[in-house]
Design a protein around this motif. Sequence first.
Motif, PDB file in Angstrom:
ATOM      1  N   ARG A  85       0.819  -1.222   0.000  1.00 36.65           N
ATOM      2  CA  ARG A  85       0.000   0.000   0.000  1.00 36.65           C
ATOM      3  C   ARG A  85       0.851   1.269   0.000  1.00 36.65           C
ATOM      4  NH1 ARG A  85      -4.296  -0.292   4.530  1.00 36.65           N
ATOM      5  NH2 ARG A  85      -4.749   1.824   3.835  1.00 36.65           N
ATOM      6  N   GLU A  95      -9.504  -4.660  -5.217  1.00 39.22           N
ATOM      7  CA  GLU A  95      -8.912  -4.854  -3.901  1.00 39.22           C
ATOM      8  C   GLU A  95      -7.936  -6.028  -3.925  1.00 39.22           C
ATOM      9  OE1 GLU A  95     -12.507  -5.502  -1.782  1.00 39.22           O
ATOM     10  OE2 GLU A  95     -12.608  -7.609  -2.309  1.00 39.22           O
ATOM     11  N   GLU A 150      -2.030   3.456  -3.242  1.00 37.44           N
ATOM     12  CA  GLU A 150      -3.371   3.028  -2.838  1.00 37.44           C
ATOM     13  C   GLU A 150      -4.192   2.719  -4.084  1.00 37.44           C
ATOM     14  OE1 GLU A 150      -4.323   2.335   0.065  1.00 37.44           O
ATOM     15  OE2 GLU A 150      -3.155   3.469   1.527  1.00 37.44           O
ATOM     16  N   SER A 168      -6.834  -3.256   2.436  1.00 35.64           N
ATOM     17  CA  SER A 168      -7.114  -1.813   2.486  1.00 35.64           C
ATOM     18  C   SER A 168      -7.791  -1.424   3.794  1.00 35.64           C
ATOM     19  CB  SER A 168      -8.011  -1.420   1.314  1.00 35.64           C
ATOM     20  OG  SER A 168      -9.173  -2.211   1.345  1.00 35.64           O
TER      21      SER A 168
END
Length: 1552
Positions: free
Chosen positions: A1362, A1370, A1365, A1379
Amino acid sequence: MEDLCGPELPFWVANQTIHTDRPDLPACFQLTVLSWLPCIYLWAVTPLYIFYLKRNNKGYIMMSVLNRFKTAFGFVLWLVCWSDLFYSFHELRNGLTRPPIYFVTPLVVGMTMLLVTFLIQFERLRGMQSSGVLFIFWFLSLLCAIVPFRSKILQASSTEPGSEPPDKLRFTTFYLYFSLVLLELILSCFNEKPPLFSTVVTDPNPCPESTAGFLSTITFWWFTRMAVKGYKTPLEAKDLWSLNVQDSSQTVVPRFLEEWEKEQAKAQIEQQTLSAHAVFSKAPPGGATNHVTAGAAGAVENGPEETEVLLSEGRAAPRQPSFLWALIRAFGPFFLIGSAYKLLQDLISFVSPQLLRLLISFTKQKGAPDWWGYALAFLMFFTALLQTLILHQHFQYCFVTGMRLRTAIIGAIYRKSLVITNAAKRKSTVGEIVNLMSVDAQRFMDLTTFLNMLWSAPLQIILALYFLWQNLGPSVLAGLAVMVLLIPLNAAIAVKTRAYQVQQMQHKDARIKLMSEILNGIKVLKLYAWEGSFQEKVLAIRQKELDVLRRTAYLGALSTMAWTSAPFLVALTTFAVYVKVDENNVLDAEKAFVSLSLFNILRFPLNMLPQVISSIIQASVSLKRIQDFLSHSELDPEAVQKNSAASEHSVTVINGKFTWTKQDPPALHNINMLVPQGSLVAVVGQVGCGKSSLISALLGEMEKIEGDVAVRGSVAYVPQQAWIQNATLRDNILFGKPFAEQKYHSVLEACALTPDLEVLPGGDMTEIGEKGINLSGGQRQRVSLARSLYSDADVYLLDDPLSAVDAHVAKHIFDNLIGPEGALKGKTRLLVTHGVSFLPQVDNILVMVDGRVTEMGSYQELLDQNGAFAEFLRNYAIEDVIEEEAIEDLIEDEELFPDDALSNHTDMADNEPVVNETKRQFIRQISIISGDSDNSKTRRRHLASQRKSGEPPAEKKPRQAPGSEKLIHAETSETGRVKMKVFMDYAKAVGLVLSVIICLLYGCQNAAAIGANVWLSDWTKDASANQTRDEVNMRLGVYASLGIAQGLLVMVSSFTLAVGNIGAAKKLHYNLLNNKFHTPQAFFDTTPLGRLINRFSKDIYIIDEVLPSTVLMFLGTLFSSVSTMIVIVASTPIFAVVIVPLAFVYVFVQRFYVATSRQLKRLESVSRSPIYSHFSETITGASVIRAYGKDSAFVHMSDTRVDDNQKSYYPGIVANRWLGVRIEFIGNCIVLFAALFAVIGKEKLNPGLVGLSVSYALQVTMTLNWMVRMTSDLESNIVAVERVKEYSETKTEAPWVVEDKRPPSDWPPQGNVEFRDYSVRYREGLDLVLKNLTLSVQGGEKVGIVGRTGAGKSSMTLCLFRLLEAAGGEITIDGVKISEIGLHDLRSKLTIIPQEPVLFSGTLRMNLDPFDSYSDEDLWKALEHSHLHKFVTNAPAKLEMECAEGGENLSVGQRQLVCLARALLRKTRILILDEATAAIDLETDDLIQSTIRTQFEDCTVFTIAHRLNTIMDYTRVLVLDKGEISEFDTPSQLLSQKGVFYAMAKDAGLVQ
């Protein structure tokens, strides 16, 4: 006098002159003193002046109208004087005898006028545009002529009407004389044109000072133009004037170096005489040393074991050349002129108290003529004015000397740093040398301004005491005793403060060093989730720093108290002793206030002396450091013979033995090599076997212990780590050579740089950041190669240039540039390489093992010998045999995708390692640089097809599309006034309540001070009445208590202020640090490191140390100026009328000054950093600069930068002088009006009040001047708060820990990773880098990720952490959506071995385990598995072994292994390996691979691979293309599909 004037003309008549309301001077006095005074002055200075003009010839000035008039008037004046003389003779013949004076005076004055006429012409021929000497002469003549002017009118008006005035001719000639003198004075205010052929004419923006007139020079009027300009619009660099020639580097540096060389020669001679007397106990070892001993430094360098010198007769050690003497001889004479001004000013400063005494005694006498008072008032004004002008001339000379010193020191250090040996370099790091330039040179500069105080302070003290003794008698001794007692107190405080400052500097250095490493390695800290540990480290240092600051502040409060109370205590003891000793001693106004004004004069020298002494001590330390540096040994230019006899060998080394420094064991032994002209020699061997050292030895960079080295012809050198200047790409390649289009393009072509240019925003005019930051490692290396090719040298030394580039690029470069058919064929080439595939094509191969050459011969010969080399080849040759057809494929490919084949994306994470790369740009910077992310190819193809369809080729526009493209935005520097909000921010940081309390305390302390002085003036009234003992005691008691109250209040207020300031500093730094640790990675990619470091060093330093003292001074001066006005208005209320216009002028001048000076300061600081950055760039590239022989060009560049900086510094000095003269003029007006009103109202005023108001007025000048300075400083320094605040409020990343979403402690149990529809982009507004990836990886699988440059390989790994982002979709790991959890929870469960091995300075243990969470046993186990066990056990400190900054003391391969050890320690379920194969030789690479196969057997491994053979046995291979999955299957499956992966394998020669 009677002989001259005769009996009927008396010289002096008291009743006529002083005791009358209509004073007049007697005729004899007028004819002698008044007439001769100007003449005596002129004849006295003429010889000196003529000598000066002869020395300073500026060329001659054409005869102008102005000059003709001056000369004509001078001639007429001579005629006028001599007509008087002839008239006297005429009278004599007519029987009228005149006294001799009537013959002498006209004769003397006439001769003087002839001299003047001669001087006017002589000045013209010598190019003087305006003459101070003559101006003063005319001014004196006019002053002296005013008295006769008035008395002649008085005489004429007193004769009876009708009768004609006596002596009509002399009457006429005198008025003619008077008007001509007046005209001459007016004419001498104007300037002549500049001399013929002077630089002023050719200079586009000359400094008006050189052409300014005398008046303009002493009042600094010539600066007004800039002040006005700066007030209207903020000044820019183009508005600055050129530097005066005599201040520029080209004059100053050579002058100093000449003196320094004389010193060195002297020291060397002394040393030779010394060593002639010395007895050697052991002969020095044979062989030449690669050393030019500068002065005696060689003796130090030779090391203990070499020569033990026993000096007979116990002589002193050899002396170093004296840096101080060189400085004095170069800059002393100019400085002495300033000292002469200072002496004058000191003497004049004692006139004011005497005038004050006369003024007070005048107010006591009833019935004295009024004109006395007015005369005294104007005399006070004029002495003050004269003092102002002289003082500022003194300062001007001192500051200019300081400026020249700095230029000379920087120039000398820069020149030295290009030639020092490696041993010397080790002793002084780049940082230290930059410090010598910035800090130490600055210290000298600051010292020169106050150096004169060394003799001036004692002089002032002696004079003041002498006058005080006259005033109060022996009681002065009591006051003196108090002063003497205060000196040790001040000294003790100074010493202590000094010690604290040293501590403070150490803490600060430690903190900045740590910060710069943290910011350098911020990406690694984020990947490992180590921020917390490092933040604590920084805060721990910061806490120590603040503790020291707090202690310093307490001391500061004490010394402020001592400084304010000293004059008061002295006055108190003196007065007390005076009235107590003898009943008859009465304290009257005259005694009290004259003494007070003398005590005020004393205050400055008493305080300055300890300061000057301490800054002299500081400067002496700096002096020693600079002297040591300039005396370091230099590289021997003769170590490598350049012009050896024309043998067929280009490079010859016979029995070479080399070492890096004398103390170390030799790095290369027994080197013998002959390289024939035009051959290509490869040097191979394992990491650390001395390949690069060999190249350095050929360049003359190493110490030669024995043997001979010869290199024929010019040299081009490509270092292992490319050295890139902060200049345009083209300048980096040309490197000072003229631009030739054809040649240039063929160079670009050969180095495969053409495609890269299309991607860079400005083509080859793109500005490259410092250390080549916006180029990828491979691009940097290719630019370095291009530079060498363009230089067209005879011998090419290439230190592993191919390791940093992709395989196919390396191939291209070898074929087109280095190889037998390349651009360099026919030149001699030495190529250090790890690439086995090129070896068959070279002429000779040199195999090195441990600093020796073990084998040498052609490829075939070495294979036949079957030695170490053959063994080495058998292991590694498999993967490198490149098939012909594969190459053809590749070429077709290149034509299709011109930029696909070559690594031009600034793909840092892809495969071009560069060691210790500061300011690591984040991956694929190209998305920022060229504004089109990975779809650049399609776009370019589209453009190409458009162009084919008959459009004219698009012009080369500067490719800067709006906003997003600019990689690094220019740092904003505020212009205009600082906003109120910033002051409020600071007040809030201090605390609002505290701020109000501080202001109140300041008010109280000033009230107490006024109270004490008013009480004193009241006390002096008692002088007329007979007072009793009790009254005296009561008076003394109240006076003392008021004064002591003031002292205590001062201490409390400065103490409170300090506490507030430190609180603010703590808060501001904490917010900044905290925010920076939570800032997303993208911020660090677009912000240059220097800018961040600047916030942490410079701005925090200002908030810590500069701001508090500025605020203190500002409040002090503000309140005391206000209190002065209050006192004067209270004693003479009419003064209020004058305050308004004076205040108006004051504010007016102050606004002009602040606007201009603030901008000048900004320009100065902006132009200062290029000096240091160019310097550190030079030091890192010194070997390259020397190899190409570009020393003088770089010296010139440095000089230009210094001059540019001084160009903005010089107007800054003058601005202060300009302001000083104007503000002090206002102060002098205040003195004048205070005195005038006292004279006007003398009937109503008592002497005490007159004394009070005038002595306050005398002090005000200094205060007003300081107040403007402090306002300006406050405005420039408060900006730091604004800058720190700006960076404390940047956007932060996701929280480190999300409490309610914490994963279980054993997560992830299996290590399954799943991407669902995952997309990501680097920053808002940029294209997607990964588009809708969907894939799942089972726990324990080994997945290789491959793809061309820019396909998104590294982005994938960053998404797992991450650091980027998601833009959509996902990632889940073992069912947990990454996340949703905190960043630290996620990152601590993953491990990465990054491509760039980053180490922090500290112990090895700290680098492996910053949180101390593992046992020693674990650490050793990890080291064993990572093959570092042997290396660490051999190090004396074992695990506590210190790693240098960036891990400099480990080789790149070892650093990579340390990162492997980190991974082994963490042993998480998921391992990401960003393969950095290129920097490592094949063996290390194998070690890492085998460790990963054994130790991480059951973990999920993602490998970004460059060498396909490493992933051939992985479970699956993922092929990415333009951010999408193009193939994903087992390697064997993919090979059989004959798709993209197959093509890549074929390129790499893994399949037939």
